[in-house]
Write a protein that holds these residues in place. Structure first.
Motif, mmCIF file in Angstrom:
data_model
loop_
_atom_site.group_PDB
_atom_site.id
_atom_site.type_symbol
_atom_site.label_atom_id
_atom_site.label_comp_id
_atom_site.label_asym_id
_atom_site.label_seq_id
_atom_site.Cartn_x
_atom_site.Cartn_y
_atom_site.Cartn_z
ATOM 1 N N ASP A 129 0.820 -1.215 0.000
ATOM 2 C CA ASP A 129 0.000 0.000 0.000
ATOM 3 C C ASP A 129 0.854 1.266 0.000
ATOM 4 O O ASP A 129 0.559 2.221 -0.712
ATOM 5 C CB ASP A 129 -0.929 0.018 1.217
ATOM 6 N N LYS A 130 1.899 1.276 0.858
ATOM 7 C CA LYS A 130 2.722 2.473 0.997
ATOM 8 C C LYS A 130 4.199 2.076 1.010
ATOM 9 O O LYS A 130 4.552 0.987 1.476
ATOM 10 C CB LYS A 130 2.391 3.230 2.289
ATOM 11 N N TYR A 132 8.441 3.988 1.070
ATOM 12 C CA TYR A 132 9.322 5.138 0.959
ATOM 13 C C TYR A 132 9.788 5.197 -0.502
ATOM 14 O O TYR A 132 10.395 4.248 -1.000
ATOM 15 C CB TYR A 132 10.530 4.976 1.888
ATOM 16 N N TRP A 133 9.488 6.282 -1.174
ATOM 17 C CA TRP A 133 9.896 6.444 -2.572
ATOM 18 C C TRP A 133 11.311 7.012 -2.582
ATOM 19 O O TRP A 133 11.548 8.126 -2.123
ATOM 20 C CB TRP A 133 8.940 7.363 -3.325
ATOM 21 N N GLU A 152 -0.995 9.255 -0.537
ATOM 22 C CA GLU A 152 -1.490 8.101 0.218
ATOM 23 C C GLU A 152 -0.652 6.849 -0.015
ATOM 24 O O GLU A 152 -0.761 5.873 0.729
ATOM 25 C CB GLU A 152 -2.950 7.831 -0.141
ATOM 26 N N ARG A 153 0.212 6.855 -1.057
ATOM 27 C CA ARG A 153 1.067 5.703 -1.347
ATOM 28 C C ARG A 153 2.501 5.924 -0.867
ATOM 29 O O ARG A 153 3.358 5.082 -1.123
ATOM 30 C CB ARG A 153 1.081 5.410 -2.854
ATOM 31 N N THR A 154 2.760 7.046 -0.211
ATOM 32 C CA THR A 154 4.122 7.376 0.192
ATOM 33 C C THR A 154 4.263 7.436 1.708
ATOM 34 O O THR A 154 3.585 8.206 2.375
ATOM 35 C CB THR A 154 4.557 8.730 -0.413
ATOM 36 N N SER A 155 5.164 6.603 2.234
ATOM 37 C CA SER A 155 5.513 6.686 3.657
ATOM 38 C C SER A 155 6.461 7.855 3.899
ATOM 39 O O SER A 155 6.505 8.423 4.993
ATOM 40 C CB SER A 155 6.183 5.389 4.107
ATOM 41 N N MET A 254 4.954 14.785 4.178
ATOM 42 C CA MET A 254 5.478 13.498 4.625
ATOM 43 C C MET A 254 6.964 13.688 4.929
ATOM 44 O O MET A 254 7.564 14.687 4.508
ATOM 45 C CB MET A 254 5.278 12.410 3.565
#
Length: 323
Positions: A129-130, A132-133, A152-155, A254
């Protein structure tokens, strides 16, 4: 008149001979897949006629890191970090459209949203789901753009010598990129890509070129010539980079870590300072002995700092809010 025609004929013959002598044909697709995939490699049908090459490695129970390479690079650029962090983190890497074993975009699109969508498809396919990019150079641009479009997809974001900052000090593109921007490069590069050009471009990206191995040069050179990738390189260079999006970077909500090689001439450290000053709460770490590709040049330092930063983010998130 006849003399002019003879001269033109001779020039055409010489150009034709030069083309035959110096032409570097595409590599063989099947051979490259065999040579440069591994047991973790998968090929995801993107629903548009293409297949995205990705790897899902490391600790499946750990925090997920989504690794996004830069222009004219490939997912193998992350192999040192995968080896160093894979025991603790889930390491997900992919070849972007026009790179590596993925090949050109079936729609001809190379904009940020197209690349973000392909990365999200990989996350969906493996049930993450998420993440770290983590992005280097153009991959860093894609990462912070993802922070704006799919938060919403990035920690969190880890930007390594990322592009996209709108600052006065311009960088000096490596030799291959400079050539691709010229009319001559547009004409020749889809068919003539000598190995020395790739090696010189990589040396421009390294603070200490002696760290570059011949095996690495071969890999970059052969996968640049994967069918369709060279034309994709030229098409990608014509894509609108939407510089106005820089005005939104301060709204990223974030955790953000900025890592930079102090000897980067492709994207100078002043761009790192711009990211740090624009993004509230961001952390900047620089490396005195690295250029544009710290994760290849100084992987142990980069791995150490990523691990420590994520541990700090995790610890902070676990502290109860006293308000």
């Amino acid at each position: 008149m006849k003399k002019t025609i003879r001269i033109l004929v001779v020039l055409l013959i010489l150009l034709g001979a030069a083309f035959l002598i110096f032409r570097t044909p595409d590599t063989d697709r099947a051979e490259m897949i065999t040579k440069y995939s591994n047991e973790s490699s998968r090929f995801l049908d993107d629903g548009q006629g293409g297949k995205i090459h990705y790897r899902d490695e490391g600790n499946r129970d750990g925090p997920a890191l989504l690794l996004i390479h830069g222009s004219n690079s490939l997912l193998q650029t992350w192999e040192p970090l995968v080896a160093l962090l894979g025991n603790k983190y889930r390491m997900i890497s992919l070849d972007l459209y026009g790179h590596g074993l993925t090949g050109p975009s079936p729609t001809g699109a190379y904009d940020a949203e197209t690349n973000i969508a392909s990365a999200v498809k990989v996350l969906d396919a493996i049930g993450v789901d998420k993440a770290y990019w983590v992005g280097n150079s153009r991959g860093g641009w894609i990462a912070w753009r993802a922070g704006l479009s799919v938060p919403e997809r990035t920690s969190g974001l880890i930007l390594i010598d990322a592009s996209g900052a709108q600052v006065e000090q311009a960088g000096k593109p490596y030799l291959g990129a400079r050539l691709a921007q010229s009319w001559l490069g547009q004409l020749l590069l889809p068919e003539i890509t000598p190995r020395f050009l790739v090696k010189s471009s990589l040396e421009d990206s390294y603070a200490q070129p002696e760290r570059l191995t011949e095996k690495m040069v071969d890999r970059y050179w052969e996968l640049l010539r994967f069918p369709g990738n060279r034309q994709a390189t030229l098409d990608r260079g014509k894509t609108d980079r939407e510089p106005e999006k820089w005005n939104e970077v301060g709204s990223l909500n974030m955790p953000v870590l900025v890592l930079w090689g102090e000897q980067d001439t492709v994207i100078p450290p002043s761009h790192a300072n711009a990211f740090e000053s624009r993004i509230p709460g961001s952390t900047l770490i620089t490396y005195a002995d690295a250029g544009h590709l710290p994760m290849e040049e100084t992987p142990h330092q980069v791995a150490r700092d990523i691990d420590a930063w994520i541990q700090g983010v995790t610890a902070e998130a676990s502290v109860p809010n006293q308000n």
